[in-house]
Scaffold this motif. Structure first.
Motif, short mmCIF file in Angstrom:
data_model
loop_
_atom_site.label_atom_id
_atom_site.label_comp_id
_atom_site.label_asym_id
_atom_site.label_seq_id
_atom_site.Cartn_x
_atom_site.Cartn_y
_atom_site.Cartn_z
N ALA A 115 -23.46 7.96 74.82
CA ALA A 115 -24.75 7.66 75.41
C ALA A 115 -25.70 7.12 74.28
CB ALA A 115 -25.25 8.63 76.16
N PRO A 116 -26.04 5.98 74.28
CA PRO A 116 -26.85 5.28 73.17
C PRO A 116 -28.43 5.72 73.50
CG PRO A 116 -26.14 3.51 74.26
CD PRO A 116 -25.35 4.59 74.55
N ILE A 117 -28.64 6.60 73.89
CA ILE A 117 -30.19 6.94 74.38
C ILE A 117 -30.95 7.38 73.24
CG2 ILE A 117 -31.59 8.34 75.94
CD1 ILE A 117 -29.09 9.02 77.64
N PRO A 118 -31.94 6.92 73.10
CA PRO A 118 -32.87 7.17 71.65
C PRO A 118 -33.30 8.67 71.79
CG PRO A 118 -33.73 5.00 72.90
CD PRO A 118 -32.80 5.79 73.70
N PHE A 119 -33.36 9.54 70.71
CA PHE A 119 -33.70 10.74 70.89
C PHE A 119 -34.87 10.98 69.71
CE2 PHE A 119 -32.54 15.15 68.95
CZ PHE A 119 -33.24 15.69 69.86
N VAL A 120 -35.78 11.54 70.26
CA VAL A 120 -37.20 11.86 69.38
C VAL A 120 -37.50 13.63 69.05
CG1 VAL A 120 -39.67 11.71 69.38
CG2 VAL A 120 -38.16 9.81 70.04
N MET A 121 -37.56 13.79 68.05
CA MET A 121 -37.84 15.36 67.67
C MET A 121 -39.34 15.62 67.51
SD MET A 121 -34.78 15.96 65.40
CE MET A 121 -35.45 17.22 64.18
N LEU A 122 -40.18 16.42 67.94
CA LEU A 122 -41.46 16.74 67.60
C LEU A 122 -41.41 18.24 67.06
CD1 LEU A 122 -44.56 16.24 67.79
CD2 LEU A 122 -44.42 17.40 70.13
N PHE A 123 -41.95 18.35 65.58
CA PHE A 123 -41.95 19.71 65.28
C PHE A 123 -43.12 20.41 65.82
CE2 PHE A 123 -40.66 17.46 61.05
CZ PHE A 123 -39.04 17.54 61.17
N THR A 124 -42.85 21.68 66.00
CA THR A 124 -43.61 22.60 66.56
C THR A 124 -44.24 23.70 65.73
OG1 THR A 124 -42.05 23.81 67.37
CG2 THR A 124 -42.92 22.16 68.97
N ASP A 125 -44.26 23.45 64.31
CA ASP A 125 -44.87 24.16 63.51
C ASP A 125 -46.09 23.62 62.49
OD1 ASP A 125 -43.17 26.64 63.85
OD2 ASP A 125 -41.67 25.51 62.91
N ALA A 173 -25.04 17.60 82.26
CA ALA A 173 -25.50 17.54 83.93
C ALA A 173 -26.73 16.56 84.03
CB ALA A 173 -25.47 18.58 84.63
N ALA A 174 -27.78 17.17 83.34
CA ALA A 174 -29.23 16.45 83.30
C ALA A 174 -29.20 15.18 82.90
CB ALA A 174 -30.02 17.12 82.32
N ILE A 175 -28.77 14.61 81.67
CA ILE A 175 -28.51 13.39 81.32
C ILE A 175 -27.75 12.36 82.10
CG2 ILE A 175 -27.40 11.97 79.31
CD1 ILE A 175 -28.09 14.31 77.26
N GLN A 176 -26.73 12.93 82.95
CA GLN A 176 -25.97 11.88 83.78
C GLN A 176 -26.60 12.08 84.97
OE1 GLN A 176 -22.28 14.37 83.69
NE2 GLN A 176 -21.01 13.00 82.37
N ARG A 177 -27.58 12.73 85.41
CA ARG A 177 -28.38 12.88 86.76
C ARG A 177 -29.54 11.82 86.47
NH1 ARG A 177 -32.44 15.77 88.34
NH2 ARG A 177 -32.22 17.43 86.44
N LEU A 178 -30.18 12.04 85.46
CA LEU A 178 -31.41 11.39 85.05
C LEU A 178 -31.29 9.85 84.62
CD1 LEU A 178 -33.35 14.25 83.99
CD2 LEU A 178 -33.70 13.39 86.30
N GLN A 179 -30.42 9.74 83.94
CA GLN A 179 -29.99 8.52 83.07
C GLN A 179 -31.20 8.15 82.46
OE1 GLN A 179 -27.01 6.53 83.03
NE2 GLN A 179 -26.28 8.46 83.64
N PRO A 180 -32.04 9.01 81.54
CA PRO A 180 -32.94 8.79 80.93
C PRO A 180 -33.11 7.56 79.67
CG PRO A 180 -32.02 10.78 79.83
CD PRO A 180 -31.20 10.28 80.85
N SER A 181 -34.17 7.14 79.66
CA SER A 181 -34.41 5.90 78.83
C SER A 181 -34.75 6.67 77.31
CB SER A 181 -35.39 4.95 78.93
OG SER A 181 -35.14 4.36 80.49
N LEU A 182 -34.97 7.69 77.24
CA LEU A 182 -35.44 8.40 76.33
C LEU A 182 -35.61 9.83 76.36
CD1 LEU A 182 -37.16 8.20 72.98
CD2 LEU A 182 -39.17 8.28 74.46
N ILE A 183 -35.36 10.67 75.33
CA ILE A 183 -35.06 12.01 75.18
C ILE A 183 -36.08 12.58 74.25
CG2 ILE A 183 -33.69 14.19 75.13
CD1 ILE A 183 -31.37 12.70 76.03
N ILE A 184 -36.75 13.71 74.50
CA ILE A 184 -37.83 14.25 73.57
C ILE A 184 -37.50 15.69 73.58
CG2 ILE A 184 -40.18 14.34 72.58
CD1 ILE A 184 -41.06 12.01 74.65
N THR A 185 -37.61 16.22 72.53
CA THR A 185 -37.53 17.74 72.42
C THR A 185 -38.63 18.29 71.65
OG1 THR A 185 -36.25 19.46 71.68
CG2 THR A 185 -36.29 17.83 70.10
#
Length: 369
Positions: free
Chosen positions: A120-130, A90-102
């Motif tokens: 959806a070919p949206i670039p996805f980025v992971m940021l380690f938190t340890d 729902a969030a992706i369809q509502r916002l139509q983001p150019s980039l997703i980060i977690t």
């Protein structure tokens, strides 16, 4: 205007702080961008964390260790995906983001699966938190467009786990803008002015003490004992939302009970040392301010490796008992050369982290279509 979606978790403040740090950096670099920070988990997850972290920390530690194997982590992701898929979709369809980060390990494989289902070919980025020991839940998803490893240790661990070198980037630990802005005022007149405003003595040894959690009675006794051992010791006590702790120390000499504030960097910068739980965000906020850190406690399993990280890079001290803390603070207040020597190693890591942190936004821009 394009939108960037940052996914995080309210289970503890660390994941949210990292999300806000990325938001601050992105907004500072580009005006024509909308940043949305979202926790798509059900309220039950956050309720479970609050309950267990306050009253059954042993259970949280057991859950953490139980899932810290490749197979169990993969199973956990498979179970967790349907729990967040609807909100994510729902969030992706509502916002139509150019980039997703977690900034949360259980929003990695889950996100990739939802993007796949939406085609959806949206670039996805992971940021380690340890900072040192990566939990297995971070290592199951290797299809991200880019993976940001905020320390040398996590970068090496990810390489060993099979992450593609061309998509794995060694960066610094992101901190919120207020800490970078306060770093220049962490000494001299700026520090003295803040202490005077708090009714404290600028010439006294000052500790910023994180103390907003549960157990105000025992924690309060510890503070009183620390003060009794050194008449020139003063404490900025971050009480957070703990009204009982704040009330108890409202009129106590050499203590300023600080209520919850979003402008926390100002008060941390006024101290000689930062003291508290060995959470990585508070540690790196201290590093950004050029302040040595004293780890007084930790979450078993989850934060044990952070103690090793502090000692390995000489970012401060580990003092887990009240006796060790009293002895250390007395020594630091009387022998300033010990503090100054530690400040030098903190400054060296601060410079390394700042240089690496500057690479984050350019790397994120490279992933944008």
């Amino acid at each position: 205007m394009r939108t960037i979606l940052i996914l995080t978790s309210k289970t503890g403040g660390g994941h949210v702080s990292l999300a806000e740090s990325l938001r601050d950096q992105l907004q500072a670099s580009e005006e024509n961008v909308q940043i949305e920070i979202l926790d798509p988990q059900s309220s039950f997850i956050n309720w479970h964390y609050r309950l267990v972290s306050r009253y059954a920390l042993w259970l949280w530690s057991a859950e953490f260790r139980l899932m810290d194997t490749p197979w169990r982590a993969h199973v956990a992701h498979s179970l967790f995906t349907p729990m967040v898929a609807r909100a994510l979709r729902a969030a992706i369809q509502r916002l139509q983001p150019s980039l997703i980060i977690t900034t949360y390990p259980f929003l990695t494989q889950e996100v990739v699966q939802v993007l796949k289902s939406l085609k959806a070919p949206i670039p996805f980025v992971m940021l380690f938190t340890d900072p040192k020991a990566l939990h297995a839940s971070w290592l199951t998803e290797k299809r991200a467009s880019a993976v940001l490893a905020p320390t040398q240790e996590t970068y090496q661990r990810a390489l060993e786990a099979g992450f593609a070198p061309d998509r794995l980037h060694q960066v610094g630990w992101p901190v919120r803008a207020q800490f970078s802005q306060q770093a220049a005022q962490a000494t001299g007149e700026g520090r003295a002015r803040v202490l005077q405003q708090l009714g404290l003595n600028p010439t006294h040894f000052t500790v910023f003490l994180q103390g907003g959690g549960e157990g105000a009675a025992r924690f309060g006794q510890a503070i009183e004992q620390l003060l009794d051992t050194n008449e020139k010791l003063q404490i900025i006590l971050a009480t957070g939302t703990n009204q009982a702790l704040r009330t108890r120390f409202q009129q106590v000499k050499n203590v300023y009970p600080l209520p919850f504030t979003k402008d926390i960097a100002t008060y941390m910068a006024a101290a000689d040392v930062i003291m508290g739980k060995a959470g990585p965000n508070m540690l790196f906020e201290s590093v950004t301010l050029g302040k040595p850190f004293i780890a007084t406690t930790y979450i078993p399993g989850q934060e044990e490796a952070n103690l090793e990280f502090i000692q390995q890079h000489q970012l401060g001290w580990v003092a887990l008992t009240l006796e060790e803390q009293c002895t250390l603070l007395k020594k630091l207040s009387e022998q300033r050369d010990i503090l100054q020597k530690m400040e030098q190693t903190v400054a060296a890591y601060q410079q390394w982290n700042n240089d690496r942190m500057a690479q984050i936004v350019p790397l994120l821009h490279q992933t944008l279509p």
